[in-house]
Design a protein around this motif. Structure first.
Motif, PDB file in Angstrom:
ATOM      1  N   ASN A   1      12.451 -25.968  15.446  1.00 34.34           N
ATOM      2  CA  ASN A   1      13.146 -26.752  16.465  1.00 34.34           C
ATOM      3  C   ASN A   1      14.562 -27.126  16.034  1.00 34.34           C
ATOM      4  N   LYS A   2      14.831 -27.086  14.732  1.00 37.76           N
ATOM      5  CA  LYS A   2      16.181 -27.342  14.252  1.00 37.76           C
ATOM      6  C   LYS A   2      17.138 -26.244  14.715  1.00 37.76           C
ATOM      7  N   ILE A   3      16.588 -25.071  15.017  1.00 40.65           N
ATOM      8  CA  ILE A   3      17.391 -23.947  15.516  1.00 40.65           C
ATOM      9  C   ILE A   3      17.256 -23.812  17.038  1.00 40.65           C
ATOM     10  N   LEU A   4      16.024 -23.924  17.530  1.00 39.67           N
ATOM     11  CA  LEU A   4      15.752 -23.689  18.943  1.00 39.67           C
ATOM     12  C   LEU A   4      16.110 -24.875  19.828  1.00 39.67           C
ATOM     13  N   GLY A   5      16.134 -26.074  19.233  1.00 38.11           N
ATOM     14  CA  GLY A   5      16.327 -27.286  20.017  1.00 38.11           C
ATOM     15  C   GLY A   5      15.026 -28.060  20.112  1.00 38.11           C
ATOM     16  N   GLU A   6      15.102 -29.369  20.157  1.00 42.80           N
ATOM     17  CA  GLU A   6      13.914 -30.216  20.144  1.00 42.80           C
ATOM     18  C   GLU A   6      13.090 -30.023  21.414  1.00 42.80           C
ATOM     19  N   THR A   7      11.784 -29.747  21.226  1.00 44.67           N
ATOM     20  CA  THR A   7      10.873 -29.546  22.371  1.00 44.67           C
ATOM     21  C   THR A   7       9.890 -30.690  22.544  1.00 44.67           C
ATOM     22  N   GLY A   8       9.894 -31.656  21.617  1.00 42.42           N
ATOM     23  CA  GLY A   8       9.023 -32.814  21.765  1.00 42.42           C
ATOM     24  C   GLY A   8       7.616 -32.563  21.271  1.00 42.42           C
ATOM     25  N   TRP A   9       6.781 -31.950  22.103  1.00 39.62           N
ATOM     26  CA  TRP A   9       5.360 -31.801  21.773  1.00 39.62           C
ATOM     27  C   TRP A   9       5.053 -30.501  21.037  1.00 39.62           C
ATOM     28  N   PHE A  10       5.969 -29.540  21.018  1.00 40.51           N
ATOM     29  CA  PHE A  10       5.714 -28.211  20.461  1.00 40.51           C
ATOM     30  C   PHE A  10       6.609 -27.985  19.245  1.00 40.51           C
ATOM     31  N   ASP A  11       5.989 -27.782  18.069  1.00 35.82           N
ATOM     32  CA  ASP A  11       6.724 -27.617  16.816  1.00 35.82           C
ATOM     33  C   ASP A  11       6.377 -26.294  16.143  1.00 35.82           C
ATOM     34  N   PRO A  12       7.121 -25.219  16.390  1.00 39.71           N
ATOM     35  CA  PRO A  12       6.894 -23.970  15.661  1.00 39.71           C
ATOM     36  C   PRO A  12       7.549 -24.040  14.286  1.00 39.71           C
ATOM     37  N   TYR A  13       6.971 -23.330  13.326  1.00 41.79           N
ATOM     38  CA  TYR A  13       7.526 -23.359  11.975  1.00 41.79           C
ATOM     39  C   TYR A  13       7.217 -22.060  11.241  1.00 41.79           C
ATOM     40  N   VAL A  14       7.983 -21.806  10.188  1.00 39.76           N
ATOM     41  CA  VAL A  14       7.735 -20.703   9.258  1.00 39.76           C
ATOM     42  C   VAL A  14       7.772 -21.280   7.848  1.00 39.76           C
ATOM     43  N   GLY A  15       7.175 -20.559   6.895  1.00 41.01           N
ATOM     44  CA  GLY A  15       7.149 -21.091   5.541  1.00 41.01           C
ATOM     45  C   GLY A  15       6.880 -20.031   4.493  1.00 41.01           C
ATOM     46  N   VAL A  16       7.141 -20.390   3.266  1.00 38.54           N
ATOM     47  CA  VAL A  16       6.832 -19.557   2.106  1.00 38.54           C
ATOM     48  C   VAL A  16       6.202 -20.450   1.047  1.00 38.54           C
ATOM     49  N   GLY A  17       5.506 -19.808   0.089  1.00 37.48           N
ATOM     50  CA  GLY A  17       4.889 -20.586  -0.962  1.00 37.48           C
ATOM     51  C   GLY A  17       4.156 -19.709  -1.953  1.00 37.48           C
ATOM     52  N   ALA A  18       3.280 -20.344  -2.709  1.00 33.69           N
ATOM     53  CA  ALA A  18       2.494 -19.648  -3.720  1.00 33.69           C
ATOM     54  C   ALA A  18       1.181 -20.394  -3.893  1.00 33.69           C
ATOM     55  N   GLY A  19       0.223 -19.730  -4.532  1.00 35.45           N
ATOM     56  CA  GLY A  19      -1.059 -20.382  -4.727  1.00 35.45           C
ATOM     57  C   GLY A  19      -1.957 -19.603  -5.659  1.00 35.45           C
ATOM     58  N   TYR A  20      -3.174 -20.102  -5.762  1.00 30.11           N
ATOM     59  CA  TYR A  20      -4.198 -19.430  -6.580  1.00 30.11           C
ATOM     60  C   TYR A  20      -5.474 -19.330  -5.760  1.00 30.11           C
TER      61      TYR A  20
END
Length: 209
Positions: free
Chosen positions: A124-143
């Motif tokens: 939403n920081k790119i698309l504009g605030e939508t209020g109830w709908f929050d799309p996201y992407v991410g990266v990380g690591a784990g075991y």
């Protein structure tokens, strides 16, 4: 009469200007503010696809997806004003008999455990605030401990949250996990559906507000 009327007219004029200014001010509502930072706790279920086909057979639920019929995923995360979020995720699952695991039909139930850390970015920081709908992407690591093998993983995820109130929402996500031990294990995918509870939230004005 002149000395009395002049101050009176001045006061009356100031009062009129004040009333006019107040009438022109916008009336702010709940829609004019939004949560800019918060903690989020999640509890839900996960499904694991470790068939060895990676991303070529994503919708083969009957043969590839493994689930347990109870809560199997827990998470806690901190989300910041700049759109970034840091989240810790723990999950449990069970490879079921008859499912395809690493290219072979599984002959007995096997436990699956995973601990992951991920960094998400609110789109939403790119698309504009939508209020109830929050799309996201991410990266990380784990075991991950799966199919009687331990493996470190590089992770990438995509998902969205739907908020029903300032505190409660649903989180849907899919995470690709690339193994660090390519000789003994394959890459796999983990899907999740989670109930989120948002707390210690800090609010700010939306663009409209």
């Amino acid at each position: 009469m002149k000395s009395f009327s002049s101050p009176f007219l001045i006061l009356f004029g100031l009062f009129t200007i004040s009333i006019t200014a107040q009438e022109e001010l916008p009336v702010l509502t709940a829609k004019d503010s939004m949560v800019v930072s918060s903690w989020v706790f999640g509890l839900g279920v996960n499904a694991v696809d470790d068939a060895g086909s990676e991303f070529s057979d994503l919708t083969n639920f009957s043969d590839n997806w493994n689930m347990v019929p109870h809560p199997s995923r827990i998470s806690i995360g901190k989300y910041f004003k700049n759109g970034l979020g840091l989240e810790l995720v723990g999950s449990y699952n069970k490879y079921q008999e008859g499912k395809v695991i690493d290219g072979l039909v599984n002959t007995e139930e096997k436990d699956y455990y995973a601990g992951d850390i991920r960094i998400n970015y609110d789109l939403n920081k790119i698309l504009g605030e939508t209020g109830w709908f929050d799309p996201y992407v991410g990266v990380g690591a784990g075991y991950t401990q799966a199919n009687e093998q331990g493996r470190g993983t590089y992770n990438a995820n995509v998902g969205f949250r739907t908020w029903f109130s300032d505190n409660w929402g649903l989180d849907f996500s899919s995470t690709g996990k690339w193994t660090m031990n390519k000789e003994n294990s394959t890459n796999h995918i983990q899907h999740a559906k989670v109930v989120d509870y948002k707390f210690k939230a800090e609010k700010g004005f939306s663009l409209k507000g």
